[in-house]
Design an enzyme around this catalytic site. Structure first.
Site, PDB file in Angstrom:
ATOM      1  N   ARG A 180       0.839  -1.204   0.000  1.00 13.90           N
ATOM      2  CA  ARG A 180       0.000   0.000   0.000  1.00 13.90           C
ATOM      3  C   ARG A 180       0.872   1.250   0.000  1.00 13.90           C
ATOM      4  O   ARG A 180       2.066   1.166   0.304  1.00 13.90           O
ATOM      5  CB  ARG A 180      -0.853   0.007   1.288  1.00 13.90           C
ATOM      6  CG  ARG A 180      -1.723  -1.223   1.412  1.00 13.90           C
ATOM      7  CD  ARG A 180      -1.641  -1.837   2.806  1.00 13.90           C
ATOM      8  NE  ARG A 180      -2.248  -3.185   2.804  1.00 13.90           N
ATOM      9  CZ  ARG A 180      -3.545  -3.407   2.901  1.00 13.90           C
ATOM     10  NH1 ARG A 180      -4.367  -2.400   3.072  1.00 13.90           N
ATOM     11  NH2 ARG A 180      -4.015  -4.633   2.841  1.00 13.90           N
ATOM     12  N   ASP A 249      -3.386   3.758   3.831  1.00 14.94           N
ATOM     13  CA  ASP A 249      -3.139   2.318   4.016  1.00 14.94           C
ATOM     14  C   ASP A 249      -4.155   1.486   3.243  1.00 14.94           C
ATOM     15  O   ASP A 249      -4.010   0.267   3.150  1.00 14.94           O
ATOM     16  CB  ASP A 249      -3.165   1.938   5.505  1.00 14.94           C
ATOM     17  CG  ASP A 249      -4.430   2.391   6.197  1.00 14.94           C
ATOM     18  OD1 ASP A 249      -4.713   3.601   6.168  1.00 14.94           O
ATOM     19  OD2 ASP A 249      -5.149   1.543   6.758  1.00 14.94           O
TER      20      ASP A 249
HETATM   21  P1  AMP Z   1      -9.141  -0.873   7.714  1.00 18.14           P
HETATM   22  O1  AMP Z   1      -9.287   0.609   7.588  1.00 18.14           O
HETATM   23  O2  AMP Z   1     -10.413  -1.580   7.997  1.00 18.14           O
HETATM   24  O3  AMP Z   1      -8.472  -1.433   6.495  1.00 18.14           O
HETATM   25  O4  AMP Z   1      -8.211  -1.196   8.984  1.00 18.14           O
HETATM   26  C1  AMP Z   1      -7.281  -0.308   9.519  1.00 18.14           C
HETATM   27  C2  AMP Z   1      -6.308  -1.004  10.444  1.00 18.14           C
HETATM   28  O5  AMP Z   1      -6.975  -1.605  11.548  1.00 18.14           O
HETATM   29  C3  AMP Z   1      -5.496  -2.104   9.801  1.00 18.14           C
HETATM   30  O6  AMP Z   1      -4.210  -2.085  10.349  1.00 18.14           O
HETATM   31  C4  AMP Z   1      -6.236  -3.351  10.217  1.00 18.14           C
HETATM   32  O7  AMP Z   1      -5.406  -4.487  10.192  1.00 18.14           O
HETATM   33  C5  AMP Z   1      -6.655  -2.993  11.628  1.00 18.14           C
HETATM   34  N1  AMP Z   1      -7.844  -3.753  12.041  1.00 18.14           N
HETATM   35  C6  AMP Z   1      -9.096  -3.601  11.583  1.00 18.14           C
HETATM   36  N2  AMP Z   1      -9.928  -4.464  12.182  1.00 18.14           N
HETATM   37  C7  AMP Z   1      -9.194  -5.199  13.040  1.00 18.14           C
HETATM   38  C8  AMP Z   1      -9.485  -6.266  13.944  1.00 18.14           C
HETATM   39  N3  AMP Z   1     -10.711  -6.754  14.095  1.00 18.14           N
HETATM   40  N4  AMP Z   1      -8.460  -6.767  14.665  1.00 18.14           N
HETATM   41  C9  AMP Z   1      -7.219  -6.282  14.534  1.00 18.14           C
HETATM   42  N5  AMP Z   1      -6.886  -5.288  13.706  1.00 18.14           N
HETATM   43  C10 AMP Z   1      -7.855  -4.748  12.957  1.00 18.14           C
HETATM   44 MG    MG Z   2      -7.062  -1.393   5.484  1.00 16.37          MG
END
Ligand code: AMP
Ligand code: MG
Length: 494
Positions: A180, A249
């Protein structure tokens, strides 16, 4: 059954780039869906992914031979604020494969348990968001948009805690890269130029081999990524797609639509449309997407600039600025070309942009359905107006469209070398009838979550395989929601 022919490269970058991590096994995995077509395209159909034991692999209960599972590191700007440490908190890269066409793909599990990067999260994914990502990413692929794909989805047989207890699920997704913009930012924030270079070389070799002979490959990389993102976001705009969380990201270096969270397609056209429940400032509203794309690419440029001209940083900055300036032109050209196709124009003429904007404004003022407006427009005749009423009924004031239709017909008369039939055929390749409408996704999720019934999901998925072709008996899938079915908010379900 043959093993999956893994051929892993990312792991060779060294452990600054990831943490080796095994998925956490789940209680009772069951297959929701397996994507046969994709497995064929990937050259995997005669491997274990196509066997009954594959469910154990898709659940993370079994590690396939040759898989070297890891969680990738990255940083990122989330809603404009920089987080120096994010990373795969609920995803695990199983490894890479090379398709029969020679394209390298990453296979990743999403929702497979905690990793080093999970922070307070459980590393799991809820069934609803997994079904949404499966449906929308596969629909995007069939609509011709560059995207990550869904190879399989399983339920875990475990409940997870969100607002309430919900079923857990895991998606096996596929990308030409899970690197990313935020991956570059991770190393940039640490002043680790050597790793930025290593990562850039990896990305170029894998995703942009055509630039490997450029004078300065890092300059060429920025230019290439800028062009791919401009093309991608122009496509989103032409389909009424709202990503919802365009954090750095969540922006793929390969120019694929990635990390489907609270994404949605618009029904009634509205420039300001936002669905995401967490986007309070409307940062990722529909009409903001092109400029947010540039904002994110500017963050990428900041990471790459030190590689442009190592003796004079100012020269590097100037080069980056010139490339970033070209984004607007690429976006505009792509958008305009695509919109011309949508309204059936073959030639480029002065005033086309205004004509298109005039239509969009009339749609906005009359809450016209985005997808159906273009679909029915693509069936109109030039001189016979008997079909106009199919379009009229989409507008709150049906007569409001007439001045525009008159201008459009005149514009077509000025250039037309095509018969009505020929133009209609062409326009229908640019204007889908079926998109994954929010209320239908919601219905698929409700049936699965509340009743354990996946048939609604499967039927919707089936219709979306052929978005440009009217399908007998599937008329309801083309319709906008009734007032009580409207979904105003989407949740990322983390
Ligand atoms: P996203 O915007 O949903 O792509 O997620 C943003 C960040 O939060 C990324 O680093 C994901 O890996 C982390 N993340 C989202 N949901 C979870 C979860 N249930 N457990 C652990 N990390 C999470
Ligand atoms: Mg993400």
């Amino acid at each position: 059954m043959k093993p999956i022919p893994f051929n892993n490269h990312y792991i060779k970058l060294g452990d600054d780039f990831y943490v080796n991590t095994y998925p956490t096994p789940v209680a009772k995995p069951e297959l929701i869906s397996f994507n046969h077509d994709l497995s064929q395209q990937l050259g995997l159909c005669d491997t274990v992914v196509n066997s009954p034991e594959a469910v154990e692999i898709f659940a993370g209960n079994q590690i396939a031979t040759g898989s070297e599972p890891l969680a990738m590191t990255y940083a990122g700007h989330q809603f404009g604020r920089f987080s120096p440490q994010l990373g795969d908190g609920r995803a695990i890269l199983l490894g890479e494969i090379i398709s029969p066409k020679g394209i390298r793909y990453d296979l990743q599990l999403k929702g497979s348990g905690r990793t080093y990067y999970s922070r307070g999260g459980d590393g799991r994914a809820a069934l609803g968001p997994i079904l949404r990502e499966y449906l929308v990413s596969e629909a995007m692929a069939k609509l011709g948009v560059s995207t990550t794909r869904a190879l399989a989805a399983v339920t875990t047989g475990e409940d997870i805690a969100r607002m309430q207890l919900v079923s857990g699920a895991i998606l096996t997704r596929v990308a030409t890269s899970f690197v990313r913009v935020g991956t570059f930012q991770y190393f940039s924030a640490r002043g680790d130029l050597e790793s930025i270079k290593k990562l850039a070389d990896h990305v170029i070799a894998r995703n942009y081999p055509q630039i490997s002979t450029a004078n300065n490959v890092y300059i060429a990389l920025l230019q290439a990524v800028v062009e791919r993102q401009a093309t991608l976001i122009a496509q989103w705009m032409q389909l009424g797609f709202i990503h919802g969380v365009m954090n750095t990201d969540n922006m793929s270096i390969a120019g694929e639509t990635i990390d489907y969270g609270p994404c949605a397609f618009m029904d009634a056209y509205d420039h300001e449309q936002v669905f995401s429940s967490i986007d309070y400032g409307k940062r990722y509203a529909y009409s903001n997407q092109p400029s947010i794309g540039l904002w994110n690419l500017t963050r990428l440029a900041e990471c790459l600039v030190p590689l442009f001209n190592q003796t004079n940083i100012n020269t590097g900055v100037q080069i980056a600025e010139t490339i970033l300036h070209s984004y607007a032109k690429h976006y505009e050209n792509n958008w305009l070309a695509g919109m011309r196709r949508k309204i059936g124009l073959l030639e480029q003429k002065e005033g086309d942009r205004e004509l298109i904007e005039d239509l969009l404004d009339t749609m906005a003022m009359n809450q016209a359905d985005f997808t159906l407006t273009f679909y029915y427009l693509s069936q109109l005749n030039l001189d016979d107006m008997s079909r106009d009423k199919t379009l009229h009924v989409l507008f709150s004031n049906p007569k409001a469209l007439n001045p525009w239709l008159e201008k459009w017909r005149k514009r077509l008369h000025d250039e037309t070398t095509l018969s009505d039939k020929e133009r209609q055929k062409k326009m229908q390749t640019a204007n889908p009838l079926y998109i994954p409408r929010n209320h239908q996704i919601e219905a698929a999720i409700r049936a699965a979550e509340d009743e354990g019934d996946f048939s609604v999901f499967h039927q919707l998925h089936q219709v979306l395989q052929n978005p440009y072709q009217p399908q007998k008996g599937k008329e309801a899938y083309a319709l906008p929601p009734k007032p009580h079915e409207v979904v105003k908010k989407t949740f990322c379900g983390t």
